[in-house]
Design an enzyme around this catalytic site. Structure first.
Site, mmCIF file in Angstrom:
data_model
loop_
_atom_site.group_PDB
_atom_site.id
_atom_site.type_symbol
_atom_site.label_atom_id
_atom_site.label_comp_id
_atom_site.label_asym_id
_atom_site.label_seq_id
_atom_site.Cartn_x
_atom_site.Cartn_y
_atom_site.Cartn_z
ATOM 1 N N ASN A 147 -4.639 4.249 19.070
ATOM 2 C CA ASN A 147 -3.559 4.367 18.094
ATOM 3 C C ASN A 147 -3.481 3.011 17.392
ATOM 4 O O ASN A 147 -2.870 2.062 17.899
ATOM 5 C CB ASN A 147 -2.221 4.712 18.767
ATOM 6 C CG ASN A 147 -1.135 4.982 17.736
ATOM 7 O OD1 ASN A 147 -1.296 4.689 16.552
ATOM 8 N ND2 ASN A 147 -0.011 5.529 18.188
ATOM 9 N N TYR A 188 9.701 7.923 17.000
ATOM 10 C CA TYR A 188 8.743 7.636 18.074
ATOM 11 C C TYR A 188 9.266 7.919 19.482
ATOM 12 O O TYR A 188 8.557 7.701 20.463
ATOM 13 C CB TYR A 188 8.285 6.170 17.971
ATOM 14 C CG TYR A 188 7.592 5.862 16.656
ATOM 15 C CD1 TYR A 188 6.367 6.446 16.356
ATOM 16 C CD2 TYR A 188 8.166 5.016 15.714
ATOM 17 C CE1 TYR A 188 5.727 6.185 15.146
ATOM 18 C CE2 TYR A 188 7.537 4.747 14.501
ATOM 19 C CZ TYR A 188 6.313 5.338 14.232
ATOM 20 O OH TYR A 188 5.684 5.084 13.038
ATOM 21 N N ASP A 198 -14.673 -0.295 10.895
ATOM 22 C CA ASP A 198 -16.058 -0.739 11.132
ATOM 23 C C ASP A 198 -16.318 -0.914 12.622
ATOM 24 O O ASP A 198 -17.412 -0.606 13.110
ATOM 25 C CB ASP A 198 -16.320 -2.072 10.423
ATOM 26 C CG ASP A 198 -16.475 -1.922 8.906
ATOM 27 O OD1 ASP A 198 -16.595 -0.774 8.427
ATOM 28 O OD2 ASP A 198 -16.470 -2.958 8.211
ATOM 29 N N HIS A 222 -1.933 9.609 16.991
ATOM 30 C CA HIS A 222 -0.673 9.163 16.415
ATOM 31 C C HIS A 222 0.448 9.937 17.073
ATOM 32 O O HIS A 222 0.310 11.140 17.337
ATOM 33 C CB HIS A 222 -0.652 9.381 14.893
ATOM 34 C CG HIS A 222 -1.737 8.622 14.204
ATOM 35 N ND1 HIS A 222 -1.672 7.259 14.031
ATOM 36 C CD2 HIS A 222 -2.929 9.013 13.720
ATOM 37 C CE1 HIS A 222 -2.781 6.845 13.443
ATOM 38 N NE2 HIS A 222 -3.565 7.891 13.249
ATOM 39 N N ILE A 223 1.533 9.257 17.291
ATOM 40 C CA ILE A 223 2.714 9.881 17.906
ATOM 41 C C ILE A 223 3.364 10.810 16.891
ATOM 42 O O ILE A 223 3.690 11.958 17.178
ATOM 43 C CB ILE A 223 3.684 8.772 18.368
ATOM 44 C CG1 ILE A 223 3.008 7.922 19.449
ATOM 45 C CG2 ILE A 223 5.001 9.374 18.871
ATOM 46 C CD1 ILE A 223 3.678 6.585 19.701
ATOM 47 N N SER A 224 3.554 10.297 15.693
ATOM 48 C CA SER A 224 4.169 11.099 14.628
ATOM 49 C C SER A 224 3.078 11.874 13.884
ATOM 50 O O SER A 224 1.885 11.566 14.006
ATOM 51 C CB SER A 224 4.906 10.174 13.656
ATOM 52 O OG SER A 224 3.995 9.269 13.051
ATOM 53 N N HIS A 229 -4.091 2.570 8.465
ATOM 54 C CA HIS A 229 -4.077 2.853 7.030
ATOM 55 C C HIS A 229 -4.542 1.680 6.171
ATOM 56 O O HIS A 229 -4.568 1.785 4.951
ATOM 57 C CB HIS A 229 -2.645 3.242 6.612
ATOM 58 C CG HIS A 229 -1.950 4.113 7.617
ATOM 59 N ND1 HIS A 229 -2.411 5.363 7.951
ATOM 60 C CD2 HIS A 229 -0.840 3.913 8.404
ATOM 61 C CE1 HIS A 229 -1.614 5.898 8.878
ATOM 62 N NE2 HIS A 229 -0.661 5.029 9.170
ATOM 63 N N ARG A 253 0.379 6.817 4.530
ATOM 64 C CA ARG A 253 -0.047 7.099 5.919
ATOM 65 C C ARG A 253 -1.082 8.222 5.964
ATOM 66 O O ARG A 253 -1.561 8.609 7.034
ATOM 67 C CB ARG A 253 1.152 7.483 6.785
ATOM 68 C CG ARG A 253 2.163 6.360 6.943
ATOM 69 C CD ARG A 253 3.245 6.728 7.949
ATOM 70 N NE ARG A 253 4.446 5.947 7.719
ATOM 71 C CZ ARG A 253 4.677 4.734 8.248
ATOM 72 N NH1 ARG A 253 3.806 4.176 9.054
ATOM 73 N NH2 ARG A 253 5.801 4.090 7.971
HETATM 74 C C1 DQA Z 1 1.678 5.709 14.167
HETATM 75 C C2 DQA Z 1 1.806 6.122 12.695
HETATM 76 C C3 DQA Z 1 1.554 4.955 11.777
HETATM 77 O O1 DQA Z 1 1.665 5.355 10.421
HETATM 78 C C4 DQA Z 1 2.589 3.867 12.033
HETATM 79 O O2 DQA Z 1 2.314 2.744 11.227
HETATM 80 C C5 DQA Z 1 2.684 3.501 13.462
HETATM 81 C C6 DQA Z 1 2.585 4.526 14.482
HETATM 82 C C7 DQA Z 1 2.049 6.841 15.128
HETATM 83 O O3 DQA Z 1 1.697 6.742 16.287
HETATM 84 O O4 DQA Z 1 2.699 7.807 14.724
HETATM 85 O O5 DQA Z 1 2.953 2.347 13.786
HETATM 86 O O6 DQA Z 1 0.341 5.352 14.412
#
Ligand code: DQA
Length: 144
Positions: free
Chosen positions: A72, A22, A85, A98-100, A78, A109
């Site tokens: 985010n 991250y 909803d 998402h960052i990743s 997940h 995920r």
């Molecule tokens: C995340 C990816 C998710 O799988 C993880 O649980 C996170 C960060 C991301 O920003 O990459 O907490 O949302």
């Protein structure tokens, strides 16, 4: 334009949490950069580790007349039917970020309860995912 960034669980630890995944920048520092970069956009930020608080904030996004939400939902992405909803229930358009690159990580995920009702998904660009999400709102507003 008024945009709200909502960050879910553990994202308050950005900069310290799994920096190999991250990065090493805190969200507060990054948010200041975004505010500087997008001076013409009214940006707000909310973070919570509590599912219901994230849902309440999504509901407020309509009342407070945000033009869009950048969400985010972190781990709740997940798992949370209720957050999905809430995204479906509100008028404000939501971009999931998402960052990743979640598709390049564990199978669990690869499921998102958010995506179906989001305008789109931006994943895997590091913190830059948030900048790209802001740009997507700006370009939509300009009719590009
Ligand atoms: C995340 C990816 C998710 O799988 C993880 O649980 C996170 C960060 C991301 O920003 O990459 O907490 O949302």
């Amino acid at each position: 334009m008024k945009l709200l960034i909502i960050n879910g669980p553990n994202l308050n630890l950005l900069g310290r949490r799994e920096p190999d995944v991250y990065g090493e920048t805190s969200f507060e520092d990054y948010f200041s950069e975004l505010q500087f970069k997008f001076r013409e956009v009214e940006l707000a930020h909310f973070q919570s580790n509590v599912e219901g608080e994230l849902i309440n904030k999504l509901h407020e996004a309509d009342k407070e007349e945000f033009d869009g939400v950048i969400l985010n939902a972190a781990g709740y992405t997940h798992t949370s039917v209720a957050l999905g909803d809430a995204v479906a229930a509100i008028e404000a358009p939501v971009v999931e970020v998402h960052i990743s690159n979640v598709m390049d990580r564990e199978d669990y995920r690869h499921t998102s309860f958010i995506s179906k009702n989001a305008v789109g998904v931006i994943s895997g660009f590091g913190l830059d995912s948030y900048r790209l999400a802001i740009l997507s709102f700006m370009e939509q507003e300009q009719g590009k």
